[in-house]
Design an enzyme around this catalytic site. Sequence first.
Site, PDB file in Angstrom:
ATOM      1  N   PHE A  56     -11.373  96.142  -3.355  1.00  0.00           N
ATOM      2  CA  PHE A  56     -11.210  97.529  -3.806  1.00  0.00           C
ATOM      3  C   PHE A  56     -12.383  98.382  -3.333  1.00  0.00           C
ATOM      4  O   PHE A  56     -12.202  99.501  -2.833  1.00  0.00           O
ATOM      5  CB  PHE A  56     -11.096  97.571  -5.332  1.00  0.00           C
ATOM      6  N   ASP A  57     -13.601  97.837  -3.491  1.00  0.00           N
ATOM      7  CA  ASP A  57     -14.797  98.575  -3.064  1.00  0.00           C
ATOM      8  C   ASP A  57     -14.781  98.852  -1.561  1.00  0.00           C
ATOM      9  O   ASP A  57     -15.187  99.926  -1.108  1.00  0.00           O
ATOM     10  CB  ASP A  57     -16.064  97.793  -3.435  1.00  0.00           C
ATOM     11  N   SER A  97     -18.547 107.118 -13.984  1.00  0.00           N
ATOM     12  CA  SER A  97     -18.623 105.795 -13.366  1.00  0.00           C
ATOM     13  C   SER A  97     -19.906 105.720 -12.547  1.00  0.00           C
ATOM     14  O   SER A  97     -20.561 106.745 -12.309  1.00  0.00           O
ATOM     15  CB  SER A  97     -17.404 105.553 -12.467  1.00  0.00           C
ATOM     16  N   GLU A 113     -30.196  96.372 -16.871  1.00  0.00           N
ATOM     17  CA  GLU A 113     -29.224  95.816 -17.824  1.00  0.00           C
ATOM     18  C   GLU A 113     -28.210  94.967 -17.073  1.00  0.00           C
ATOM     19  O   GLU A 113     -27.866  95.281 -15.925  1.00  0.00           O
ATOM     20  CB  GLU A 113     -28.468  96.945 -18.542  1.00  0.00           C
ATOM     21  N   LYS A 151     -24.582  93.931 -16.129  1.00  0.00           N
ATOM     22  CA  LYS A 151     -23.329  94.692 -16.082  1.00  0.00           C
ATOM     23  C   LYS A 151     -22.193  93.816 -16.601  1.00  0.00           C
ATOM     24  O   LYS A 151     -21.748  92.883 -15.940  1.00  0.00           O
ATOM     25  CB  LYS A 151     -23.036  95.145 -14.658  1.00  0.00           C
ATOM     26  N   LYS A 162     -31.145 101.976 -14.408  1.00  0.00           N
ATOM     27  CA  LYS A 162     -31.185 103.362 -14.849  1.00  0.00           C
ATOM     28  C   LYS A 162     -32.623 103.861 -14.873  1.00  0.00           C
ATOM     29  O   LYS A 162     -33.548 103.083 -15.144  1.00  0.00           O
ATOM     30  CB  LYS A 162     -30.612 103.496 -16.277  1.00  0.00           C
ATOM     31  N   CYS A 179      -5.305  51.473   0.667  1.00  0.00           N
ATOM     32  CA  CYS A 179      -5.007  52.882   0.956  1.00  0.00           C
ATOM     33  C   CYS A 179      -6.138  53.488   1.794  1.00  0.00           C
ATOM     34  O   CYS A 179      -7.297  53.518   1.351  1.00  0.00           O
ATOM     35  CB  CYS A 179      -4.840  53.673  -0.335  1.00  0.00           C
TER      36      CYS A 179
END
Length: 748
Positions: free
Chosen positions: A41-42, A87, A118, A120, A315, A459
């Site tokens: 998606f990114d 977002s 932090e 995610k 942040k 085998c």
Amino acid sequence: MEESGVTDADRARHAQLAQELQDHRTRYYAHDAATISDAEFDLLMRELEAIEERRPELRTQDSPTQQVGGALSEDFAKVTHRERLLSLDNAFTDEELDAWGERIERDLAGQPYHFLCELKIDGLAINLTYEHGRLTRAATRGTGRVGEDITANARTIADIPEQLAGENPPALVEIRGEVYMSTEDFERFNAALVAENERRKEENVRLLAEGKRPHALEKLYSNPRNTAAGSLRMKDPQATAGRPLRMLVHGIGAREGFDIDCQSHAYELLHAWGLPTARHNKVVGSLAEVKEFIAYYGDKNRHSVEHEIDGVVVKVDEIALQGRLGATSKSPRWAIAWKYPPEEAVGKLERIEVGIGRTGRATPFAVLAEPVLIAGSMVQYATLHNQEVVKSKGVLLGDTVVLRKAGEIIPEILGPVEDLRDGSEREFVMPTHCHECGSELRPMAEGDIDLRCPNARYCPAQIRERIAYLCGRESLDVDNFGYVAAVALTQPLEPATPPLTNEGDIFDLSMDQLLPIRALVRDPKTGLPKVDETTGEQKVVSFFANLKGEPKKTAVLMLENLEAAKQSQLWRFVNGLSIRRVGPVAAQALAREFRDLDRIAAASEEELAATEGVGPGIAAAITAWFAEDWHREIIEKWRAAGVQFVEEGGEEEGPRPLEGLTVVVTGTLAAHTRDGAKEALQARGAKVTSAVSKKTDFVVVGDNPGSKYEKAMQLKLAVLDDEGFEVLLAEGADAARAAALPVVEEAP
């Protein structure tokens, strides 16, 4: 033809990408169904952004690049957030993170600031509104401006208080958080669904015989995130209440009656109000320290926390500076999300093959049409465990499937993306016979789910896999004797008779046997022959001889290492016998207890079962193994080649100064490998376990110790670094306790 500088190709690709991204968002947000991986998606989003950078005329308010979240469900009332939920922009490389940091430095023009790091959480964003301390509304992120009212469902989550703690709650506050399902709870939840489906299947037999409608089977969930999202957005709050949902808060939106100076201080306030806050957050002063935090919770510690994480949010900590930096139409400029390599991907299931393991177990594994990128590596194969797992997961040939690879775990199929089925998919039929020797596959014991090939002696697949394991890291650890060598020595194209008919022959190998060998190259994960991408032909190598027909250096070293392996510890030989259910832990326990392979062979089931770490099931398997004549012949061949099956010290057991102690080893030690550290402890009588508990005497930690170190600190156990570990080995428990690390409240 061009219009306003926009080419037809740009316009067509832009429209295609915009529609595709919007469709994926609708399925993800409105139906909790991921039809594409986050990484894919990114990539699509970045391609769309690149087109809009070249052609700004195409950037409109309807573009996915300008939107937050996705479609809203019609099952819930719509509510407007007092303050937008934005977002985050993403960073996937150090260069992108550096560029963000440089913009912060430039825009703040020398103003001092800090970064808040932090984890995610991979969950569902939620916005809680409290008025005068009482919960009045809970809503999903939705479009960022408008969300879905899920108040009734949110009230069923124990982590969300109805009333904020404290005497003076604010007049109004919007609290942002993430609802998730812990990894353990998710596994238990899906296991309960499997059990319920088995119960319904049994009852359906009766119902069909009576002409009644059978019960529908429960659908299994593919990952914790979608399970949590679907649970939170159920129509019936009582159904939500039955799901093990959790929440962590990570921010404040609109507020009245109070102010905050730093994001980190806001978390202290949220905690005081009785809200669950993350304990892994950290304030740092530089981007270099941010990268250290990112690295710490990378591959080795990514799974040390209770919930799924897909990255780190960084942040600017100071609220005033956040306001100064501002935001774009969809993202704050003062924050960014570093994304770890994806552990989940979506791929097309081309076929299911069945591999035969060293104990005869027939294991289905998925083969994708094209390799997909998961956790930093390209993956084309994934395990499906057994035929019952294929059924319970509802996987069909031709399905688009969700794959997962966590840490060092082999990739596995989580489930199909049913929304993408077109009707051409078909059921997988488990083969009835071994594809390498033709023997009929069957359960080998009452109650077994797994099917096995019973032809253990002849085998070809079992012989190859046993020899590869015997010489591998967990057994004799013979350098230069890998999987390809095991194939060459057991199934050569030339000569017709292989040098190794079973593992009993390995110590009799000679260079004369090695030089003529030409063999197929096989994939060590699947046992399938590899194919040359250019010619399409199977790869064949002259493995032990160079172009002149002389021995390769690796061949010389292999024989030398095999000679040295005759002096290996007893437990390594026991483990290398490939006795069903006997792994390294049980092998070490047997070696400590009996100290002689002949004594293990002669022991009764009761004596074996009484050994700590063995038990009745393993004891029965050991007795059955030694009852086979050809198994005992393997041991006698090794003995004739000079192998001594008596632990060092013979029957006279040496001093065991750490007898009775329980020790956990975690992280990377400077002077010992993990296995070497365990062996040193066990040789001195200590019991080495993998789990930290109140009964643990010492936890030995190296670099990147992860959650075991944190738990040891919480339980205030004796924790030893490299130096303390050497003290434990040399001077014993009392001296080691004096050298233990000081107890701290949190792991660094």
